[in-house]
Design a protein around this motif. Sequence first.
Motif, PDB file in Angstrom:
ATOM      1  N   VAL A  78      56.996  44.149  44.314  1.00 22.25           N
ATOM      2  CA  VAL A  78      55.764  43.366  44.439  1.00 22.25           C
ATOM      3  C   VAL A  78      54.716  44.287  45.059  1.00 22.25           C
ATOM      4  O   VAL A  78      54.680  44.496  46.262  1.00 22.25           O
ATOM      5  CB  VAL A  78      55.976  42.089  45.274  1.00 22.25           C
ATOM      6  N   TRP A  79      53.889  44.850  44.198  1.00 18.67           N
ATOM      7  CA  TRP A  79      52.875  45.813  44.610  1.00 18.67           C
ATOM      8  C   TRP A  79      51.744  45.127  45.372  1.00 18.67           C
ATOM      9  O   TRP A  79      51.197  45.660  46.320  1.00 18.67           O
ATOM     10  CB  TRP A  79      52.369  46.543  43.373  1.00 18.67           C
ATOM     11  N   ASP A  80      51.383  43.898  44.953  1.00 17.44           N
ATOM     12  CA  ASP A  80      50.351  43.119  45.633  1.00 17.44           C
ATOM     13  C   ASP A  80      50.608  41.644  45.369  1.00 17.44           C
ATOM     14  O   ASP A  80      51.150  41.278  44.322  1.00 17.44           O
ATOM     15  CB  ASP A  80      48.954  43.512  45.125  1.00 17.44           C
ATOM     16  N   ILE A  81      50.240  40.816  46.328  1.00 16.05           N
ATOM     17  CA  ILE A  81      50.412  39.370  46.158  1.00 16.05           C
ATOM     18  C   ILE A  81      49.367  38.648  46.989  1.00 16.05           C
ATOM     19  O   ILE A  81      48.888  39.167  47.993  1.00 16.05           O
ATOM     20  CB  ILE A  81      51.843  38.920  46.535  1.00 16.05           C
ATOM     21  N   GLY A  82      49.028  37.466  46.553  1.00 16.20           N
ATOM     22  CA  GLY A  82      48.072  36.638  47.266  1.00 16.20           C
ATOM     23  C   GLY A  82      47.736  35.415  46.442  1.00 16.20           C
ATOM     24  O   GLY A  82      48.585  34.877  45.728  1.00 16.20           O
ATOM     25  N   ASP A 103      39.879  30.983  25.377  1.00 17.65           N
ATOM     26  CA  ASP A 103      38.621  31.548  24.884  1.00 17.65           C
ATOM     27  C   ASP A 103      38.597  33.071  24.964  1.00 17.65           C
ATOM     28  O   ASP A 103      37.745  33.709  24.345  1.00 17.65           O
ATOM     29  CB  ASP A 103      37.436  30.991  25.666  1.00 17.65           C
ATOM     30  N   GLY A 104      39.495  33.648  25.773  1.00 27.71           N
ATOM     31  CA  GLY A 104      39.571  35.105  25.861  1.00 27.71           C
ATOM     32  C   GLY A 104      38.697  35.749  26.913  1.00 27.71           C
ATOM     33  O   GLY A 104      38.413  36.946  26.842  1.00 27.71           O
ATOM     34  N   HIS A 105      38.289  34.987  27.922  1.00 25.90           N
ATOM     35  CA  HIS A 105      37.509  35.588  29.010  1.00 25.90           C
ATOM     36  C   HIS A 105      37.749  34.819  30.300  1.00 25.90           C
ATOM     37  O   HIS A 105      37.449  33.621  30.379  1.00 25.90           O
ATOM     38  CB  HIS A 105      36.020  35.590  28.686  1.00 25.90           C
ATOM     39  N   LEU A 106      38.297  35.519  31.297  1.00 28.89           N
ATOM     40  CA  LEU A 106      38.573  34.929  32.610  1.00 28.89           C
ATOM     41  C   LEU A 106      37.846  35.717  33.678  1.00 28.89           C
ATOM     42  O   LEU A 106      37.842  36.958  33.646  1.00 28.89           O
ATOM     43  CB  LEU A 106      40.065  35.035  32.947  1.00 28.89           C
ATOM     44  N   VAL A 107      37.271  35.018  34.636  1.00 26.63           N
ATOM     45  CA  VAL A 107      36.725  35.645  35.836  1.00 26.63           C
ATOM     46  C   VAL A 107      37.488  35.045  37.009  1.00 26.63           C
ATOM     47  O   VAL A 107      37.563  33.821  37.142  1.00 26.63           O
ATOM     48  CB  VAL A 107      35.214  35.381  35.985  1.00 26.63           C
ATOM     49  N   VAL A 108      38.076  35.923  37.836  1.00 26.66           N
ATOM     50  CA  VAL A 108      38.847  35.478  38.991  1.00 26.66           C
ATOM     51  C   VAL A 108      38.429  36.271  40.222  1.00 26.66           C
ATOM     52  O   VAL A 108      37.972  37.409  40.110  1.00 26.66           O
ATOM     53  CB  VAL A 108      40.371  35.636  38.767  1.00 26.66           C
ATOM     54  N   VAL A 109      38.590  35.649  41.377  1.00 24.90           N
ATOM     55  CA  VAL A 109      38.389  36.333  42.646  1.00 24.90           C
ATOM     56  C   VAL A 109      39.764  36.446  43.289  1.00 24.90           C
ATOM     57  O   VAL A 109      40.400  35.427  43.593  1.00 24.90           O
ATOM     58  CB  VAL A 109      37.414  35.572  43.567  1.00 24.90           C
ATOM     59  N   LEU A 110      40.243  37.692  43.440  1.00 28.15           N
ATOM     60  CA  LEU A 110      41.565  37.928  44.006  1.00 28.15           C
ATOM     61  C   LEU A 110      41.503  37.972  45.531  1.00 28.15           C
ATOM     62  O   LEU A 110      40.558  38.527  46.105  1.00 28.15           O
ATOM     63  CB  LEU A 110      42.132  39.252  43.491  1.00 28.15           C
ATOM     64  N   HIS A 111      42.530  37.402  46.141  1.00 27.68           N
ATOM     65  CA  HIS A 111      42.701  37.449  47.590  1.00 27.68           C
ATOM     66  C   HIS A 111      44.075  38.062  47.851  1.00 27.68           C
ATOM     67  O   HIS A 111      45.000  37.390  48.314  1.00 27.68           O
ATOM     68  CB  HIS A 111      42.611  36.050  48.196  1.00 27.68           C
ATOM     69  N   GLY A 112      44.221  39.329  47.472  1.00 27.63           N
ATOM     70  CA  GLY A 112      45.476  40.037  47.657  1.00 27.63           C
ATOM     71  C   GLY A 112      45.441  40.890  48.909  1.00 27.63           C
ATOM     72  O   GLY A 112      44.470  40.857  49.675  1.00 27.63           O
ATOM     73  N   GLN A 113      46.483  41.668  49.092  1.00 29.74           N
ATOM     74  CA  GLN A 113      46.532  42.587  50.229  1.00 29.74           C
ATOM     75  C   GLN A 113      45.969  43.956  49.843  1.00 29.74           C
ATOM     76  O   GLN A 113      45.442  44.668  50.684  1.00 29.74           O
ATOM     77  CB  GLN A 113      47.968  42.711  50.732  1.00 29.74           C
TER      78      GLN A 113
END
Length: 172
Positions: A78-82, A103-113
């Motif tokens: 597990v290289w990164d998780i959140g 639809d083929g387009h995602l925008v996400v805000v990651l809260h990883g380490q």
Amino acid sequence: MPQSAPVYVCQRHRATALHFDLRLEIDGVLVSWAVPKGPSPDPAQKRLAVRADDHDLAHAGYEGAYERAGRKVGSVVVWDIGTFEHRTRRGGEPLRASQALADGHLVVVLHGQKLVGPYALTRTSAPGPKEQWILVKMRGPGVEEGAEPARDQLASVLTGLTNDDLERAWRA
């Protein structure tokens, strides 16, 4: 009762070839992409992301052997998780994650380490047996121009082990 934020995980997976499995919890499963060079926090770096099989949520914390035909042929850490926030919009209105995926387009805000801030995944029209997407870091929190954490930070955020550590243990 409020629903908890959906899971984000990125696993460093050494099998036939080294790659990173980016996984986002959408509708109760981990929707997955294989990212050969790993995600980058540099907006100038576009990364190929090949759509892979979905996994169940229990797979988010998996570290260990990767087996094929009963033989250990690689390893997963597990290289990164959140967690993540889905932020795709159409016409100024929020779009469900499952619809954005279709639809083929995602925008996400990651809260990883290791990875934080906004990222976009966009499906390409390239032909092939699996969908090809492009993963790119968007401007905002977490930008690190020139950084290559996929190359420089090899250890699991859960155990501190690397793929080499796991594989050495099997051979001992």
